[in-house]
Design a protein around this motif. Structure first.
Motif: not given
Length: 422
Positions: A288-289, A292-293, A296
């Motif tokens: 998930v991180h 998300r990165d 972004r």
């Protein structure tokens, strides 16, 4: 007395009524007579209980059908039971040659065995292989029948032995990967004659529960005899008919009961099953991180691209001086409008002159100007009543009504005399 009359009297004696009932001994004797007429049969089953007390001459066994909740009592001479090698134990599969016997005093039926044979490992493996070919021919092992496990099940059903290592392995590994995983455990026998009915009952309970998305059947390793319940035909068909995906985690890597082929997913060990039914919360959090990165960076890249595009658009002349092109186009519009006005006036002047010239020619050539100089137009009605211009005296006769048109009106007259011209 005839034979038919004797039969009628015997039937009348055999009939019972509330006023003429049979004693219990009569009923028991008649049942015993029917049972004693039966011959000896070979019976296959699983030994669930052995009662062989020292000093007695008779051993009592309970023989159970492994695929159904049906059992019978078997009596055998003690010497017959002691002669079996290896020694008979509970859970062993045997073939018994016995004759049905009815005990009059207790009113019970049992099998009197005269021969007992243990089913060897080779025979068990041969039967499992025959069943495997049968189920495979029916398509129960087909890959297209396998269902995918849910990514994150809202409920997990676990069928395993009570306080077993398999239960511990599944629970610990599943909770280590996903601590919030809800697991409903149903403890059953995992070997012996009662294993198949208990596992099937637990399977039906979990399959009917809408909160269970996947079912795990787990057991540690064991011998071929210990794993026999998981190659049972009834259990394999029940797993195949289940609506909920089933995971098989039986034994160790080399152990492959038929349940492994029927289940939607085979796990080599219960530990592997605990890892396969739920995702790893650490891996999913990292994923998930990572996503998300990536999102972004992708969003920042898109914003930067759009900003550069706006800067390029803003630097164009049309946006630097937006009113300049409009002013230039306004002058062009005024110029073309003046040209159009002049062209229209010229066209109108030419057309007005042409109209005036045509009007003058029409006036000069038309009858009105001629009649203004004293000429008239004489008309007469034809046979249809329509007025025609009189061009010859032959077109009228005496008494013909005439219409004489002058410059300022018309005069109606009647022809009296027709005079031919010179």
């Amino acid at each position: 007395m005839s034979t038919e009359q004797n039969q009628a009297q015997n039937q009348a004696k055999d009939q019972t009524t509330a006023e003429n009932p049979w004693p219990v001994r009569t009923v028991a004797r008649k049942i015993g007579d029917w049972i004693h007429r039966l011959g000896a049969v070979w019976v296959e089953g699983q030994v669930t209980q052995i009662s062989a007390r020292p000093g007695t001459q008779t051993a009592f066994l309970t023989l159970r059908d492994p695929s159904a909740d049906v059992s019978m009592t078997v009596t055998a001479p003690m010497r017959l039971v002691r002669a079996i090698e290896p020694p008979l134990r509970e859970g062993a599969s045997v073939v018994v040659f016995a004759k049905p016997t009815f005990f009059l005093g207790r009113g019970t039926i049992s099998l009197r065995a005269s021969e007992i044979r243990s089913i060897g490992i080779g025979e068990l493996l041969a039967r499992i292989e025959r069943l495997r070919r049968l189920l495979e021919a029916e398509g129960l092992f087909a890959p297209e029948r396998k269902r995918r496990l849910p990514f994150l099940p809202k409920g997990i059903g676990l069928i395993t032995g009570r306080a077993s290592a398999a239960e511990h392995d599944v629970l610990v590994n599943a909770h280590n990967r996903w601590p919030a995983a809800p697991i409903q455990v149903i403890n059953t026998a995992v070997q012996g004659p009662t294993a198949v009915p208990q596992i099937r009952k637990a399977l039906s309970i979990l399959d009917a529960d809408p909160g269970v998305d996947v079912i795990v059947i787990a057991r540690g390793g064991g011998s071929v005899e210990d794993l026999l319940p998981f190659s049972d035909e009834a259990l394999c068909r029940a797993v195949s008919a289940a609506r909920t995906p089933v995971v098989s985690a039986i034994g160790h890597e080399p152990d492959t009961p038929l349940l492994d082929h029927v289940a939607d997913l085979r796990c080599s060990t219960p530990t592997d099953a605990g890892k396969r039914v739920v995702p790893d919360v650490k891996e999913e959090t990292a994923r998930v991180h990572q996503m998300r990165d990536r999102a972004r960076r992708a969003l920042h890249g898109w914003v930067d691209t759009q900003c550069r595009l706006l800067d390029q658009l803003r630097s164009r002349p049309v946006l630097a001086d937006p009113l300049g092109p409009i002013g230039r186009r306004r002058d062009d519009v005024e110029l073309h409008r003046e040209r159009g006005r002049r062209a229209m006036l010229n066209t109108l002047s030419h057309e007005q002159a042409a109209v005036a010239s045509a009007r003058a020619r029409l006036t000069a050539l038309g009858p009105a100007a001629t009649m203004a100089r004293g000429y008239t137009v004489v008309q007469y009605p034809d046979a249809a009543g329509n007025l025609q211009v009189l061009r010859s005296i032959s077109e009228v006769a005496d008494g013909t009504p005439l219409r004489v048109r002058v410059v300022d009106g018309a005069v109606h007259a009647v022809a009296q005399t027709v005079e031919p011209g010179e």
